[in-house]
Design an enzyme around this catalytic site. Structure first.
Site, mmCIF file in Angstrom:
data_model
loop_
_atom_site.group_PDB
_atom_site.id
_atom_site.type_symbol
_atom_site.label_atom_id
_atom_site.label_comp_id
_atom_site.label_asym_id
_atom_site.label_seq_id
_atom_site.Cartn_x
_atom_site.Cartn_y
_atom_site.Cartn_z
ATOM 1 N N HIS A 122 28.953 -17.993 -12.902
ATOM 2 C CA HIS A 122 28.132 -16.815 -13.138
ATOM 3 C C HIS A 122 27.892 -16.094 -11.834
ATOM 4 C CE1 HIS A 122 27.336 -18.990 -16.937
ATOM 5 N NE2 HIS A 122 27.367 -17.761 -17.407
ATOM 6 N N ASP A 152 27.986 -9.501 -10.754
ATOM 7 C CA ASP A 152 28.209 -9.083 -12.147
ATOM 8 C C ASP A 152 28.458 -7.584 -12.243
ATOM 9 O OD1 ASP A 152 26.148 -11.138 -14.374
ATOM 10 O OD2 ASP A 152 28.028 -11.492 -13.341
HETATM 11 C C1 LIG Z 1 24.343 -14.068 -15.064
HETATM 12 C C2 LIG Z 1 25.329 -13.531 -16.082
HETATM 13 C C3 LIG Z 1 25.145 -14.250 -17.392
HETATM 14 C C4 LIG Z 1 23.969 -13.622 -18.127
HETATM 15 C C5 LIG Z 1 24.144 -13.905 -19.572
HETATM 16 C C6 LIG Z 1 22.913 -13.489 -20.364
HETATM 17 C C7 LIG Z 1 22.896 -11.991 -20.467
HETATM 18 C C8 LIG Z 1 22.989 -14.186 -21.704
HETATM 19 C C9 LIG Z 1 23.133 -15.715 -21.526
HETATM 20 C C10 LIG Z 1 22.410 -16.325 -22.743
HETATM 21 C C11 LIG Z 1 22.079 -15.096 -23.615
HETATM 22 C C12 LIG Z 1 20.931 -15.275 -24.604
HETATM 23 C C13 LIG Z 1 21.214 -16.498 -25.537
HETATM 24 O O1 LIG Z 1 22.559 -16.451 -26.033
HETATM 25 C C14 LIG Z 1 20.191 -16.542 -26.661
HETATM 26 C C15 LIG Z 1 19.997 -15.228 -27.399
HETATM 27 C C16 LIG Z 1 21.201 -15.024 -28.322
HETATM 28 C C17 LIG Z 1 21.049 -13.721 -29.161
HETATM 29 O O2 LIG Z 1 22.202 -13.553 -29.975
HETATM 30 C C18 LIG Z 1 20.944 -12.534 -28.158
HETATM 31 C C19 LIG Z 1 19.728 -12.719 -27.288
HETATM 32 C C20 LIG Z 1 19.745 -14.021 -26.460
HETATM 33 C C21 LIG Z 1 18.382 -14.154 -25.813
HETATM 34 C C22 LIG Z 1 20.886 -13.939 -25.411
HETATM 35 C C23 LIG Z 1 20.636 -12.741 -24.420
HETATM 36 C C24 LIG Z 1 21.652 -12.680 -23.311
HETATM 37 O O3 LIG Z 1 22.913 -12.308 -23.824
HETATM 38 C C25 LIG Z 1 21.769 -14.011 -22.585
HETATM 39 C C26 LIG Z 1 20.509 -14.282 -21.814
HETATM 40 C C27 LIG Z 1 26.748 -13.679 -15.627
HETATM 41 O O4 LIG Z 1 27.035 -14.129 -14.573
HETATM 42 S S1 LIG Z 1 27.939 -13.145 -16.748
HETATM 43 C C28 LIG Z 1 29.484 -13.434 -15.912
HETATM 44 C C29 LIG Z 1 30.114 -14.661 -16.476
HETATM 45 N N1 LIG Z 1 31.439 -14.883 -15.919
HETATM 46 C C30 LIG Z 1 32.500 -14.116 -16.255
HETATM 47 O O5 LIG Z 1 32.398 -13.210 -17.038
HETATM 48 C C31 LIG Z 1 33.818 -14.477 -15.615
HETATM 49 C C32 LIG Z 1 34.969 -14.531 -16.638
HETATM 50 N N2 LIG Z 1 34.605 -15.304 -17.801
HETATM 51 C C33 LIG Z 1 34.517 -16.648 -17.772
HETATM 52 O O6 LIG Z 1 34.664 -17.296 -16.755
HETATM 53 C C34 LIG Z 1 34.157 -17.300 -19.088
HETATM 54 O O7 LIG Z 1 34.315 -16.395 -20.123
HETATM 55 C C35 LIG Z 1 32.710 -17.823 -19.126
HETATM 56 C C36 LIG Z 1 31.738 -16.693 -18.884
HETATM 57 C C37 LIG Z 1 32.532 -18.932 -18.092
HETATM 58 C C38 LIG Z 1 32.453 -18.378 -20.517
HETATM 59 O O8 LIG Z 1 33.377 -19.432 -20.749
HETATM 60 P P1 LIG Z 1 33.704 -19.842 -22.249
HETATM 61 O O9 LIG Z 1 34.336 -21.172 -22.196
HETATM 62 O O10 LIG Z 1 32.509 -19.632 -23.101
HETATM 63 O O11 LIG Z 1 34.763 -18.718 -22.713
HETATM 64 P P2 LIG Z 1 36.254 -18.465 -22.210
HETATM 65 O O12 LIG Z 1 36.795 -19.662 -21.510
HETATM 66 O O13 LIG Z 1 36.291 -17.164 -21.528
HETATM 67 O O14 LIG Z 1 37.059 -18.336 -23.589
HETATM 68 C C39 LIG Z 1 36.630 -17.470 -24.584
HETATM 69 C C40 LIG Z 1 36.917 -18.209 -25.874
HETATM 70 O O15 LIG Z 1 36.477 -17.390 -26.956
HETATM 71 C C41 LIG Z 1 37.573 -17.120 -27.795
HETATM 72 N N3 LIG Z 1 37.405 -15.793 -28.347
HETATM 73 C C42 LIG Z 1 37.083 -14.666 -27.677
HETATM 74 N N4 LIG Z 1 37.019 -13.636 -28.515
HETATM 75 C C43 LIG Z 1 37.302 -14.126 -29.751
HETATM 76 C C44 LIG Z 1 37.380 -13.542 -31.045
HETATM 77 N N5 LIG Z 1 37.160 -12.258 -31.249
HETATM 78 N N6 LIG Z 1 37.706 -14.365 -32.090
HETATM 79 C C45 LIG Z 1 37.921 -15.663 -31.885
HETATM 80 N N7 LIG Z 1 37.843 -16.298 -30.684
HETATM 81 C C46 LIG Z 1 37.527 -15.497 -29.629
HETATM 82 C C47 LIG Z 1 38.791 -17.235 -26.916
HETATM 83 O O16 LIG Z 1 39.938 -17.429 -27.674
HETATM 84 C C48 LIG Z 1 38.414 -18.432 -26.077
HETATM 85 O O17 LIG Z 1 38.591 -19.581 -26.858
HETATM 86 P P3 LIG Z 1 39.113 -20.943 -26.149
HETATM 87 O O18 LIG Z 1 37.985 -21.397 -25.276
HETATM 88 O O19 LIG Z 1 39.413 -21.849 -27.295
HETATM 89 O O20 LIG Z 1 40.346 -20.574 -25.366
#
Ligand SMILES: C[C@H](CCC[C@@H](C)[C@H]1CC[C@H]2[C@@H]3[C@H](O)C[C@@H]4C[C@H](O)CC[C@]4(C)[C@H]3C[C@H](O)[C@]12C)C(=O)SCCNC(=O)CCNC(=O)[C@H](O)C(C)(C)COP(=O)(O)OP(=O)(O)OC[C@H]1O[C@@H](n2cnc3c(N)ncnc32)[C@H](O)[C@@H]1OP(=O)(O)O
Length: 382
Positions: A122, A152
């Protein structure tokens, strides 16, 4: 608007890519956010002006749908870690083959190469890896990340949006798209180039928090006022510093020289005592209209009513009535136009978007019944 007619496919991510998508939408791009199906609420708090299509990319039909959207689009914004899109058969090789003009923006923390490329992370991690976090924090305190702003957003979403615009401009000459490898480590380091490039002139020779611009200097810091609020002081140049001393009612002859580093802690105590004698508003009356570089530290709810910000209409209230900054910068002839509608519900626009992109209603019905897409209506959520 400057980006009118540009079609963007934004794959739903956490914060940086949503910000990049919002910037492009603010300046006229048509941004379609592709959300996962079976998700209750979007995490995207920067969704204004976007439309949402709920699509299961873990199905071959879903992959085919995304490919059809990308063939007719200019940009795809990808928020996943390295290798995820390739695993889905949606990597740059596949998509650029079908649309050589596509701009494939990959915004990650660590990039598409390097030993950390597949690691989660993050903002604070990327800021740490950029070197900048080691420079942030007050004297004798541990490094402090300023919210999740630098990696970010400044070095992430905004830098990626810049890359997209660069690629769009280049494509007007070449007719070709390209891949943007935007990483938050490099973006954070790049936006802080001033720090890197000013080390040689001794700007950062002292320990963290004891330099000119990192809260070490008494004339570049914040001070509490008698009402518990704060003012910000940025009187660096001698002609502005003179006005600061005058406004504080101090006698310069009785103070140590402005740039006497060793006297800065003593000077800071004197300023702290002085600023505590009046309220924030009273100090505004003293310093407004001068070049002493003293301003009130406004809360997020106060900014909209400050006269200067009101005169420029720098902020507005969104559909939820929340204070929200207007897009920046202001272009004289083709300014941004902020969408004031509420944020999209996940899958709210699946059907209209697919039909806009040439899918027949019967095709949409089939995708819906197969669970490849979701079509949700705002009414159903109320
Ligand atoms: C400091 C910030 C982070 C702040 C985040 C906050 C804004 C939010 C964190 C928690 C949230 C709250 C919480 O969820 C509870 C509530 C929920 C409610 O719904 C909303 C209100 C909440 C209070 C909610 C509010 C806020 O949203 C929060 C407080 C950062 O630093 S962000 C920067 C993060 N880093 C990056 O972006 C770098 C690049 N990305 C990555 O490194 C990774 O994506 C990451 C971020 C480490 C996540 O890894 P993850 O393993 O989860 O995903 P990936 O490896 O990327 O793979 C994605 C998988 O998803 C599949 N996929 C994607 N799209 C689809 C689709 N349409 N259909 C099906 N599948 C999909 C994809 O195929 C991948 O699958 P695999 O893992 O099997 O390959």
């Amino acid at each position: 608007m400057a980006l009118a007619g540009v079609r963007v496919i934004e794959l739903a991510g956490l914060a940086p890519v949503p910000f990049c998508g919002m910037i492009l939408a603010d300046f006229g791009a048509k941004v379609i956010r592709v959300d996962r199906t079976k998700v209750a609420m979007a995490l995207d708090t920067q969704a204004r002006g976007k439309r949402s299509v709920a699509l299961n990319l873990k199905s071959p039909e879903g992959v085919a749908v995304l490919k059809r959207l990308c063939v007719q689009s200019d940009v795809i914004l990808e928020p996943f870690r390295k290798g995820v899109m390739e695993k889905l058969g949606l990597g740059p090789e596949e998509l650029l083959k079908e649309n050589p003009g596509l701009i494939y923006a990959r915004l990650t923390g660590y990039g598409q190469s390097g030993s950390y490329a597949k690691a989660a992370g993050h903002d604070i991690n990327y800021l740490a890896m950029s070197g900048l976090l080691s420079m942030l924090g007050r004297s004798h305190d541990k490094p402090y990340a300023p919210l999740n702003l630098v990696a970010d957003f400044a070095g992430g979403g905004l830098t990626c949006a810049f890359g997209v615009v660069l690629a769009l401009l280049e494509r007007t000459r070449s007719g070709r798209g390209q891949v943007i490898d935007a990483t938050m480590v490099e973006g954070a380091a790049y936006v802080s180039s001033f720090v890197w490039k000013s080390r040689r002139i001794g700007m950062w020779n002292n320990p963290r928090g004891e330099n000119l611009l990192d809260s070490g200097a008494p004339f570049y810091d914040t001070y509490q006022t008698s009402d518990g609020k704060y003012v910000a002081v940025g009187a660096i140049e001698p002609q502005f510093y003179t006005q600061l001393i005058h406004g504080l009612g101090l006698d310069a002859a009785k103070l140590p020289p402005q740039m006497s580093f060793t006297d800065w802690p003593e000077l800071k105590k004197i300023f702290t005592k002085q600023f505590a004698t009046k309220s924030q508003e009273e100090w505004a009356c003293v310093f407004d209209g001068t070049d002493a570089c003293v301003t009130p530290v406004l809360s997020m709810d106060e900014v909209i009513s400050h006269p200067h910000n009101q005169e420029r209409a720098s902020f507005h209230r969104d559909a939820e009535g929340e204070v929200t900054p207007n897009p920046a910068p202001v272009l004289s002839r083709t300014p941004a136009n902020v969408c004031l509608d509420r944020d999209p519900i996940i899958g709210e626009h699946t059907r209209p978007v697919l039909e806009e992109f040439g899918f027949k209603p019967t095709e949409v019905d089939q995708l819906l019944s197969a669970g490849v897409i979701e079509c949700n209506s705002a009414r159903a959520r109320l």
